[in-house]
Design an enzyme around this catalytic site. Structure first.
Site, PDB file in Angstrom:
ATOM      1  N   CYS A 101      60.402  -3.908   7.245  1.00  0.00           N
ATOM      2  CA  CYS A 101      61.052  -3.192   6.302  1.00  0.00           C
ATOM      3  C   CYS A 101      60.356  -1.639   6.017  1.00  0.00           C
ATOM      4  O   CYS A 101      59.333  -1.455   6.096  1.00  0.00           O
ATOM      5  CB  CYS A 101      60.815  -4.217   5.199  1.00  0.00           C
ATOM      6  SG  CYS A 101      61.274  -3.257   3.487  1.00  0.00           S
ATOM      7  N   CYS A 104      73.232  -1.667  -5.519  1.00  0.00           N
ATOM      8  CA  CYS A 104      71.969  -2.268  -4.953  1.00  0.00           C
ATOM      9  C   CYS A 104      70.702  -1.303  -5.750  1.00  0.00           C
ATOM     10  O   CYS A 104      70.784  -0.315  -5.564  1.00  0.00           O
ATOM     11  CB  CYS A 104      71.747  -2.048  -3.611  1.00  0.00           C
ATOM     12  SG  CYS A 104      70.177  -2.383  -2.689  1.00  0.00           S
ATOM     13  N   CYS A 138      56.754  -0.754  -2.179  1.00  0.00           N
ATOM     14  CA  CYS A 138      56.458  -2.343  -2.221  1.00  0.00           C
ATOM     15  C   CYS A 138      55.122  -2.660  -1.866  1.00  0.00           C
ATOM     16  O   CYS A 138      54.623  -2.185  -0.797  1.00  0.00           O
ATOM     17  CB  CYS A 138      57.732  -2.984  -1.478  1.00  0.00           C
ATOM     18  SG  CYS A 138      57.428  -4.723  -1.612  1.00  0.00           S
ATOM     19  N   GLU A 141      65.628   5.028  -4.535  1.00  0.00           N
ATOM     20  CA  GLU A 141      67.038   4.993  -4.144  1.00  0.00           C
ATOM     21  C   GLU A 141      67.959   4.027  -4.628  1.00  0.00           C
ATOM     22  O   GLU A 141      67.318   2.870  -4.990  1.00  0.00           O
ATOM     23  CB  GLU A 141      67.225   4.935  -2.560  1.00  0.00           C
ATOM     24  CG  GLU A 141      66.317   6.272  -2.213  1.00  0.00           C
ATOM     25  CD  GLU A 141      66.578   6.322  -0.664  1.00  0.00           C
ATOM     26  OE1 GLU A 141      66.718   7.509   0.102  1.00  0.00           O
ATOM     27  OE2 GLU A 141      66.368   5.420   0.094  1.00  0.00           O
TER      28      GLU A 141
HETATM   29  N1  SAH Z   1      62.047  -7.299  -1.762  1.00  0.00           N
HETATM   30  C1  SAH Z   1      63.115  -8.040  -2.015  1.00  0.00           C
HETATM   31  C2  SAH Z   1      64.322  -7.335  -2.198  1.00  0.00           C
HETATM   32  C3  SAH Z   1      64.588  -6.070  -1.373  1.00  0.00           C
HETATM   33  S1  SAH Z   1      65.219  -5.951   0.285  1.00  0.00           S
HETATM   34  C4  SAH Z   1      63.274  -8.963  -0.812  1.00  0.00           C
HETATM   35  O1  SAH Z   1      62.388  -8.553   0.058  1.00  0.00           O
HETATM   36  O2  SAH Z   1      63.832 -10.014  -0.921  1.00  0.00           O
HETATM   37  C5  SAH Z   1      66.663  -6.652   0.649  1.00  0.00           C
HETATM   38  C6  SAH Z   1      66.746  -7.315   1.986  1.00  0.00           C
HETATM   39  O3  SAH Z   1      66.747  -6.751   2.997  1.00  0.00           O
HETATM   40  C7  SAH Z   1      65.635  -8.569   2.094  1.00  0.00           C
HETATM   41  O4  SAH Z   1      66.205  -9.723   2.440  1.00  0.00           O
HETATM   42  C8  SAH Z   1      64.768  -7.829   3.244  1.00  0.00           C
HETATM   43  O5  SAH Z   1      64.061  -8.620   3.821  1.00  0.00           O
HETATM   44  C9  SAH Z   1      65.943  -6.918   4.053  1.00  0.00           C
HETATM   45  N2  SAH Z   1      65.493  -6.083   4.779  1.00  0.00           N
HETATM   46  C10 SAH Z   1      64.081  -5.508   5.144  1.00  0.00           C
HETATM   47  N3  SAH Z   1      64.200  -4.369   5.968  1.00  0.00           N
HETATM   48  C11 SAH Z   1      65.201  -4.581   6.688  1.00  0.00           C
HETATM   49  C12 SAH Z   1      65.553  -3.941   7.737  1.00  0.00           C
HETATM   50  N4  SAH Z   1      65.087  -3.280   8.384  1.00  0.00           N
HETATM   51  N5  SAH Z   1      66.736  -4.552   8.475  1.00  0.00           N
HETATM   52  C13 SAH Z   1      67.678  -5.314   7.790  1.00  0.00           C
HETATM   53  N6  SAH Z   1      67.134  -5.915   6.437  1.00  0.00           N
HETATM   54  C14 SAH Z   1      66.176  -5.721   6.189  1.00  0.00           C
HETATM   55 FE1  SF4 Z   2      58.766  -5.408  -0.062  1.00  0.00          FE
HETATM   56 FE2  SF4 Z   2      60.578  -4.911   1.929  1.00  0.00          FE
HETATM   57 FE3  SF4 Z   2      59.259  -7.155   1.852  1.00  0.00          FE
HETATM   58 FE4  SF4 Z   2      61.251  -6.844   0.220  1.00  0.00          FE
HETATM   59  S1  SF4 Z   2      61.273  -7.027   2.474  1.00  0.00           S
HETATM   60  S2  SF4 Z   2      59.284  -7.710  -0.071  1.00  0.00           S
HETATM   61  S3  SF4 Z   2      60.899  -4.827  -0.182  1.00  0.00           S
HETATM   62  S4  SF4 Z   2      58.425  -5.098   1.776  1.00  0.00           S
END
Ligand code: SAH
Ligand code: SF4
Length: 361
Positions: A118, A104, A111, A91
């Site tokens: 997440c 984005c 992942c 996505e």
């Molecule tokens: N993998 C990378 C980038 C993708 S996630 C990382 O972890 O930084 C983008 C942001 O959304 C990250 O800070 C992640 O921790 C956050 N995120 C993940 N799951 C989330 C959720 N359910 N609600 C809010 N933020 C979330």
């Molecule tokens: Fe992977 Fe989600 Fe953790 Fe980012 S926040 S490193 S996408 S598992």
């Protein structure tokens, strides 16, 4: 299979043209056609001799990932699902804001890191995206969004915050970001391309030397005990090492701060004591905070912190002298908010199966 020219940055394309006996300047021309003008075929490239166009047609292609669906939220956020092979989709989300438009971008199908809050992490992992599949998201979104009346592209910023951990797919992500910055392609400045990482320390150091774009770090916890639990990569690269890597990154970063992302999880990481610890932890790092209210997904097991708690947490950090923003939730009616991107992942790690077994036993 024909060579997909979308896999190449300027250097790669220059080498490619050399390898087929053509002049290096062709690389700039073709890059410009593909990315500046959005061409997806060689016929469109009218300033290139017909004989070369035919040669390219025979041995190369411009293969953009196919868009399966597009959705638009009430607040103008848009989400596209791109086909990246059998049973797999990733996505891409466009977020309109005052004075800018942010895309984005995803870097992996799923992942492999298992942050507990997440949705992408829950889904498991299939594979890295290719450079073409990463830059193809920007290509698509630009085609869909176009330019404003002044001729400026609607998409002015990119955040590598979609599905996947971008630094775990280092080479393809860096190559795609080079194309984003290249003036013959998207011509974005380093300040307008942000990479978000959960904290892969050695790769952060590499990025600092190779292509220092704006950096966001997913912190989410103020001490190792809690971070080990919710961002498990912390066991490999604990907070002390992560903070030191952030300081090193600042030597070359295009912005003079790191953005620390902090998801607000009710009763888990949102108390006054957590805020105090956090203020102390980041003391030596020039930084700003971005608090992200948790975005729920089915069976997450977490709740979003209350608005009062988020406000209190923010005020404590502000009193300690930090700049803090709270991220507005955008596009949650189409599951496009942070952490909700699920796409379609044929999990190779059998994570979902392991979870079911764990829950049952
Ligand atoms: N993998 C990378 C980038 C993708 S996630 C990382 O972890 O930084 C983008 C942001 O959304 C990250 O800070 C992640 O921790 C956050 N995120 C993940 N799951 C989330 C959720 N359910 N609600 C809010 N933020 C979330
Ligand atoms: Fe992977 Fe989600 Fe953790 Fe980012 S926040 S490193 S996408 S598992």
């Amino acid at each position: 299979m024909a060579t997909n020219l979308l896999d190449y940055d300027l250097d790669g394309l220059t080498e490619y043209f050399a390898s087929i006996g053509e002049k290096p300047f062709r690389a700039k021309q073709v890059l410009r056609w593909m990315h500046h003008f959005g061409a997806d075929n060689f016929d469109a490239m009218t300033d290139i001799a017909k004989s070369l166009r035919e040669k390219l047609q025979n041995q190369a292609e411009i293969r953009v990932p196919e868009m399966i669906t597009g959705q638009e939220s009430d607040d103008g956020t848009r989400k596209w699902l791109l086909n990246v092979g059998t049973n797999n989709g990733v996505e891409t989300v466009f977020i309109p804001e005052d004075g800018r438009g942010t895309l984005c971008v995803s870097s992996q199908v799923g992942c492999a890191l298992e942050c507990t809050f997440c949705s992408t992490g829950r889904q498991g992992f299939n594979r890295n995206l290719s450079t073409a599949e990463i830059i193809g998201q920007l290509w698509w979104a630009n085609r869909a969004m176009g330019r404003d009346p002044g001729g400026e592209r609607i998409i002015s910023n990119v955040v590598m915050m979609g599905m996947g951990e971008p630094l775990a797919n280092y080479d393809n992500v860096v190559r795609a970001m080079r194309i984003m910055l290249e003036d013959n392609a998207y011509n974005l400045s380093r300040r307008r391309v942000t990479l978000s990482t959960s904290g892969l320390v050695p790769a952060m150091d590499r990025l600092r030397d190779d292509l220092p774009v704006a950096l966001a770090v997913s912190l989410h916890a103020p001490n190792d005990a809690l971070r080990d639990e919710i961002v498990p990569i912390n066991k490999k690269y604990p907070l002390r090492e992560l903070m030191a890597a952030c300081v090193r990154y600042m030597e070359k970063a295009p912005r003079d701060f790191v953005t620390f992302e902090y998801v607000m999880l009710d009763g888990i990481n949102d108390t006054i004591e957590h805020a105090r610890q956090l203020a102390g932890l980041v003391r030596d790092v020039p930084c700003k905070f971005n608090l992200i209210p948790f975005n729920p997904f089915p069976n997450s097991g977490y709740r979003r912190s209350s608005n009062d708690n988020i406000r209190r947490f923010r005020e404590l950090l502000q009193q300690a002298g930090y700049v803090v923003t709270t991220r507005k939730t955008r596009g949650d009616d189409i599951d496009a908010a942070c952490g909700q991107l699920a796409g379609q992942v044929e999990d190779k790690t059998k994570r979902q199966m392991r979870r079911i077994i764990e829950i049952r036993s």
